[in-house]
Scaffold this motif. Sequence first.
Motif, PDB file in Angstrom:
ATOM      1  N   ASN A  11     -14.004   1.211  -5.817  1.00 49.98           N
ATOM      2  CA  ASN A  11     -12.636   1.577  -5.442  1.00 49.98           C
ATOM      3  C   ASN A  11     -12.487   1.494  -3.931  1.00 49.98           C
ATOM      4  O   ASN A  11     -13.363   1.923  -3.187  1.00 49.98           O
ATOM      5  CB  ASN A  11     -12.321   3.015  -5.857  1.00 49.98           C
ATOM      6  CG  ASN A  11     -12.180   3.160  -7.365  1.00 49.98           C
ATOM      7  OD1 ASN A  11     -12.624   4.128  -7.929  1.00 49.98           O
ATOM      8  ND2 ASN A  11     -11.570   2.199  -8.004  1.00 49.98           N
ATOM      9  N   GLY A  12     -11.376   0.927  -3.522  1.00 53.34           N
ATOM     10  CA  GLY A  12     -11.082   0.897  -2.102  1.00 53.34           C
ATOM     11  C   GLY A  12     -11.815  -0.173  -1.320  1.00 53.34           C
ATOM     12  O   GLY A  12     -11.740  -0.232  -0.098  1.00 53.34           O
ATOM     13  N   ALA A  13     -12.512  -1.078  -2.034  1.00 55.22           N
ATOM     14  CA  ALA A  13     -13.299  -2.098  -1.344  1.00 55.22           C
ATOM     15  C   ALA A  13     -12.418  -3.141  -0.671  1.00 55.22           C
ATOM     16  O   ALA A  13     -12.800  -3.741   0.332  1.00 55.22           O
ATOM     17  CB  ALA A  13     -14.242  -2.777  -2.337  1.00 55.22           C
ATOM     18  N   GLY A  14     -11.216  -3.361  -1.233  1.00 59.55           N
ATOM     19  CA  GLY A  14     -10.335  -4.388  -0.688  1.00 59.55           C
ATOM     20  C   GLY A  14     -10.037  -5.500  -1.682  1.00 59.55           C
ATOM     21  O   GLY A  14      -9.424  -6.506  -1.328  1.00 59.55           O
ATOM     22  N   LYS A  15     -10.430  -5.325  -2.931  1.00 65.84           N
ATOM     23  CA  LYS A  15     -10.230  -6.362  -3.945  1.00 65.84           C
ATOM     24  C   LYS A  15      -8.752  -6.674  -4.143  1.00 65.84           C
ATOM     25  O   LYS A  15      -8.326  -7.824  -4.078  1.00 65.84           O
ATOM     26  CB  LYS A  15     -10.836  -5.920  -5.296  1.00 65.84           C
ATOM     27  CG  LYS A  15     -12.295  -5.544  -5.243  1.00 65.84           C
ATOM     28  CD  LYS A  15     -12.830  -5.166  -6.616  1.00 65.84           C
ATOM     29  CE  LYS A  15     -12.232  -3.904  -7.213  1.00 65.84           C
ATOM     30  NZ  LYS A  15     -12.564  -2.668  -6.492  1.00 65.84           N
ATOM     31  N   THR A  16      -7.986  -5.612  -4.394  1.00 63.61           N
ATOM     32  CA  THR A  16      -6.558  -5.819  -4.637  1.00 63.61           C
ATOM     33  C   THR A  16      -5.883  -6.394  -3.403  1.00 63.61           C
ATOM     34  O   THR A  16      -5.026  -7.279  -3.506  1.00 63.61           O
ATOM     35  CB  THR A  16      -5.886  -4.492  -5.048  1.00 63.61           C
ATOM     36  OG1 THR A  16      -6.498  -4.023  -6.252  1.00 63.61           O
ATOM     37  CG2 THR A  16      -4.403  -4.659  -5.275  1.00 63.61           C
ATOM     38  N   THR A  17      -6.286  -5.926  -2.252  1.00 58.91           N
ATOM     39  CA  THR A  17      -5.682  -6.425  -1.022  1.00 58.91           C
ATOM     40  C   THR A  17      -5.917  -7.931  -0.882  1.00 58.91           C
ATOM     41  O   THR A  17      -4.995  -8.683  -0.547  1.00 58.91           O
ATOM     42  CB  THR A  17      -6.244  -5.671   0.198  1.00 58.91           C
ATOM     43  OG1 THR A  17      -6.101  -4.272  -0.023  1.00 58.91           O
ATOM     44  CG2 THR A  17      -5.522  -6.067   1.466  1.00 58.91           C
ATOM     45  N   GLU A  64      -8.784  -6.552 -12.041  1.00 59.78           N
ATOM     46  CA  GLU A  64      -9.378  -5.612 -13.000  1.00 59.78           C
ATOM     47  C   GLU A  64      -8.746  -5.732 -14.380  1.00 59.78           C
ATOM     48  O   GLU A  64      -8.183  -4.764 -14.910  1.00 59.78           O
ATOM     49  CB  GLU A  64      -9.270  -4.171 -12.465  1.00 59.78           C
ATOM     50  CG  GLU A  64     -10.015  -4.014 -11.155  1.00 59.78           C
ATOM     51  CD  GLU A  64     -10.207  -2.549 -10.749  1.00 59.78           C
ATOM     52  OE1 GLU A  64     -10.156  -1.681 -11.625  1.00 59.78           O
ATOM     53  OE2 GLU A  64     -10.438  -2.311  -9.556  1.00 59.78           O
ATOM     54  N   PHE A  99      -4.020  -1.900   7.415  1.00 63.21           N
ATOM     55  CA  PHE A  99      -2.833  -1.102   7.117  1.00 63.21           C
ATOM     56  C   PHE A  99      -2.695  -0.095   8.244  1.00 63.21           C
ATOM     57  O   PHE A  99      -3.431   0.888   8.306  1.00 63.21           O
ATOM     58  CB  PHE A  99      -2.966  -0.407   5.759  1.00 63.21           C
ATOM     59  CG  PHE A  99      -2.912  -1.359   4.612  1.00 63.21           C
ATOM     60  CD1 PHE A  99      -1.717  -1.966   4.262  1.00 63.21           C
ATOM     61  CD2 PHE A  99      -4.057  -1.673   3.891  1.00 63.21           C
ATOM     62  CE1 PHE A  99      -1.659  -2.854   3.206  1.00 63.21           C
ATOM     63  CE2 PHE A  99      -4.002  -2.567   2.833  1.00 63.21           C
ATOM     64  CZ  PHE A  99      -2.806  -3.156   2.489  1.00 63.21           C
ATOM     65  N   GLN A 134      -3.229  -5.216 -11.136  1.00 59.71           N
ATOM     66  CA  GLN A 134      -4.109  -4.139 -11.595  1.00 59.71           C
ATOM     67  C   GLN A 134      -3.401  -3.256 -12.628  1.00 59.71           C
ATOM     68  O   GLN A 134      -4.040  -2.699 -13.509  1.00 59.71           O
ATOM     69  CB  GLN A 134      -4.557  -3.309 -10.393  1.00 59.71           C
ATOM     70  CG  GLN A 134      -5.645  -2.322 -10.728  1.00 59.71           C
ATOM     71  CD  GLN A 134      -6.321  -1.773  -9.478  1.00 59.71           C
ATOM     72  OE1 GLN A 134      -6.034  -2.180  -8.345  1.00 59.71           O
ATOM     73  NE2 GLN A 134      -7.224  -0.848  -9.668  1.00 59.71           N
TER      74      GLN A 134
HETATM   75  N1  LIG Z   1      -0.148  -0.382   1.060  1.00 64.01           N
HETATM   76  C1  LIG Z   1      -1.214   0.220   1.605  1.00 64.01           C
HETATM   77  N2  LIG Z   1      -1.054   1.064   2.641  1.00 64.01           N
HETATM   78  C2  LIG Z   1      -2.114   1.672   3.196  1.00 64.01           C
HETATM   79  N3  LIG Z   1      -3.370   1.509   2.802  1.00 64.01           N
HETATM   80  C3  LIG Z   1      -3.605   0.692   1.781  1.00 64.01           C
HETATM   81  C4  LIG Z   1      -2.541   0.008   1.119  1.00 64.01           C
HETATM   82  N4  LIG Z   1      -3.060  -0.738   0.128  1.00 64.01           N
HETATM   83  C5  LIG Z   1      -4.391  -0.529   0.170  1.00 64.01           C
HETATM   84  N5  LIG Z   1      -4.730   0.325   1.156  1.00 64.01           N
HETATM   85  C6  LIG Z   1      -6.095   0.753   1.513  1.00 64.01           C
HETATM   86  O1  LIG Z   1      -6.877  -0.392   1.698  1.00 64.01           O
HETATM   87  C7  LIG Z   1      -8.174  -0.214   1.154  1.00 64.01           C
HETATM   88  C8  LIG Z   1      -8.456  -1.286   0.135  1.00 64.01           C
HETATM   89  O2  LIG Z   1      -7.595  -1.084  -0.977  1.00 64.01           O
HETATM   90  P1  LIG Z   1      -7.570  -2.032  -2.248  1.00 64.01           P
HETATM   91  O3  LIG Z   1      -6.445  -1.600  -3.086  1.00 64.01           O
HETATM   92  O4  LIG Z   1      -7.599  -3.436  -1.816  1.00 64.01           O
HETATM   93  O5  LIG Z   1      -8.947  -1.639  -2.943  1.00 64.01           O
HETATM   94  P2  LIG Z   1      -9.528  -2.122  -4.338  1.00 64.01           P
HETATM   95  O6  LIG Z   1     -10.815  -2.764  -4.052  1.00 64.01           O
HETATM   96  O7  LIG Z   1      -8.526  -2.914  -5.071  1.00 64.01           O
HETATM   97  O8  LIG Z   1      -9.762  -0.724  -5.051  1.00 64.01           O
HETATM   98  P3  LIG Z   1      -9.570  -0.301  -6.586  1.00 64.01           P
HETATM   99  O9  LIG Z   1     -10.822  -0.651  -7.277  1.00 64.01           O
HETATM  100  O10 LIG Z   1      -9.393   1.177  -6.493  1.00 64.01           O
HETATM  101  O11 LIG Z   1      -8.371  -0.993  -7.113  1.00 64.01           O
HETATM  102  C9  LIG Z   1      -8.192   1.192   0.589  1.00 64.01           C
HETATM  103  O12 LIG Z   1      -8.803   2.028   1.536  1.00 64.01           O
HETATM  104  C10 LIG Z   1      -6.742   1.537   0.413  1.00 64.01           C
HETATM  105  O13 LIG Z   1      -6.548   2.914   0.581  1.00 64.01           O
END
Ligand SMILES: Nc1ncnc2c1ncn2[C@@H]1O[C@H](COP(=O)(O)OP(=O)(O)OP(=O)(O)O)[C@@H](O)[C@H]1O
Lengths: 292, 337
Positions: free
Chosen positions: B42-48, B164, B15, B87
């Motif tokens: 949190n923030g690991a990248g799962k949702t991404t 999640e 990003f 999520q």
């Molecule tokens: N649209 C975006 N713009 C900028 N940064 C982003 C965006 N989406 C995610 N990030 C960043 O990418 C990283 C991974 O985010 P992601 O949402 O994939 O984490 P996650 O594992 O799903 O966390 P959580 O358990 O909190 O849902 C985080 O540092 C987040 O801040």
Amino acid sequence: MAITSEKVERARISPMHAAKDIAVITRRNLLRNIRLPQLLIFATVQPVMFLLLFNYVFGGAIGQAIPAIAQGKYINWLLPGLLIQVAAFGAGQTALGLTEDLSKGVIDRFRSLPMARSAVLAGRTLSDLIRNGFVITLMVVMGFVMGFRYQTSFIGFVAGLLVAMMFAFALSWIMASIGLAVKNPEAAQSATFLGVFPLVFASSVFVPTQTMPDWLRTFAEVQPITVTTNALRGLMLGQEALAEFGPGINPVQALADAPSVHGQVLMSLLWSIGILMIFVPLSVRVYRRTVG
Amino acid sequence: MSKPIVRVENIVKVFKKANVRALDGVSLEFGAGIVYGLLGPNGAGKTTLIRVLTTLLRADSGYAEVAGVDVAADPTSARTHIGLAGQYAAVDEYLTGRENVEMVGRLYNLPAKEATKRADEVLHNIGLAEAADRTVRTYSGGMRRRLDLAASLVGRPQVLFLDEPTTGIDPQSRLGLWDIIRDLVAGGTTVLLTTQYLDEADQLANRIAVIDNGRLIAQGTGDELKDQMGGSVIELHVGDEVRDQAIEALTGLSTEAAAFDQYRGSLRLPAPDGSQTLLNVVRRLDERSIAVQDIALHKPTLDDVFLTLTGRGAAEAEAEAEKVTTSKRRGPRGRSN
Ligand SMILES: Nc1ncnc2c1ncn2[C@@H]1O[C@H](COP(=O)(O)OP(=O)(O)OP(=O)(O)O)[C@@H](O)[C@H]1O
Ligand SMILES: [Mg+2]
């Protein structure tokens, strides 16, 4: 479906399929209006309030300066203008609806489905068009109750309503772009208000532009809200509705100086088409960028 | 393994505006008919990763394939094979539960009648039959999550992505949801789910991948991951002034020396013999007259896995993820691998 090294064939969505998707999304958006009648009530109350206030508070004073064709009835002159005002402010709902869907993750859900991409935007603007049609109908009924009568023909009257709807549809697409660009509902609402408010007041909606100072008048007479309001008045009340009458003005000269009805209708339609030509592709682009 | 149903190769997603390397070269693959658990803080990248796989986000580089379809090259086909429950429940407040599900069915291109029938079916399976005709506004948070899941099922997806699915759900409903997911898999659906809880991944997932800072740091079955932990863990709190003394006292009682978890302020050590190890620890500390403020024996948690895999706790990893903007190589690589 095996993976090959050849170029992958992309699945396409047929126009029929897209039409179905648009219908599904439109219906979904409209259901929201039915389930949340406050939306419609607020959308209607405000213009009806304007109708009442302007008619009874200013009607006496402004009524003197309006064309005779309005038969001294300010409501005749006011209603077409207020219909445009409603369309202008109502367009903000498009921005609001989109930003809400964006923030609630609904658009993500849609994008994960095998549906036409265009359906989210088209369904939104279409449902807002229908909603606008409903609000306009309510306003017209209210207008008739308060004494509004068209002076041309039923066809002229309906043509006027269609011009208004076309304009409302075009404005919806502007608001779609703004909503997608600012992304948050509150910001979208302020942006709408800031943009629309001056345009509505610096127009012929409430008072004839002839009463404005020259610099303002020049602007007011070409901007789309005036042009469309004039088009409606011309279609519903006749050519005379576009001329300035009053003490010390030669009626023949005034009529000769007035913009022609079909000229104003044509200009309004050109404005609407121009807006659509710019803002449909722009919205689509912003949509792709926002959610991609 | 037969032909993989999900295949991810070296996916990178940065990003740029936020300057975050959300996915830093993730590769994984698995076959049909299993639950694949993606575990991470949190923030690991799962949702991404889920967003890339469900065509919501384009990766910067790498290759991702679902049900044999390249998601970047042919997203529309990919979408016909997948279901997504994000999520946050993406349901329409002002429609009824049934209308929500029917609408999604129609958008999966089911004929109207079929969509209605399918909606009844999934709402029933998910325990929302009774609430089906109420507007979602009146639903509880847990009901919304279930409705979201119902909507993702209506198109009979081959691969279901659940981000999640049980976060914010009471323990009772969580168990119910687990059962639903198990039934789905028994019916042939493949599920990729993310979670922050090891026990959830453990209970549900046939295979687990641990993700941190956009990288997979471990893969395997739940047992394999826990084996790296050496079974249960003892966590104890002692005063700062006796900490080193305690660590010293505990040497030899476990497979590893006690480690200090800065973030939680506790000492942890593996308990290969469970309560027997605990007894030994208590006895030893008592002999040395080291006062213990608190002591507990527990099954390995995500935190323990993290501590082992990365040398720092999950909570700590999360705090770090907030600070770290670009992914660098992590520091200590853990002791047991
Ligand atoms: N649209 C975006 N713009 C900028 N940064 C982003 C965006 N989406 C995610 N990030 C960043 O990418 C990283 C991974 O985010 P992601 O949402 O994939 O984490 P996650 O594992 O799903 O966390 P959580 O358990 O909190 O849902 C985080 O540092 C987040 O801040
Ligand atoms: Mg997430």
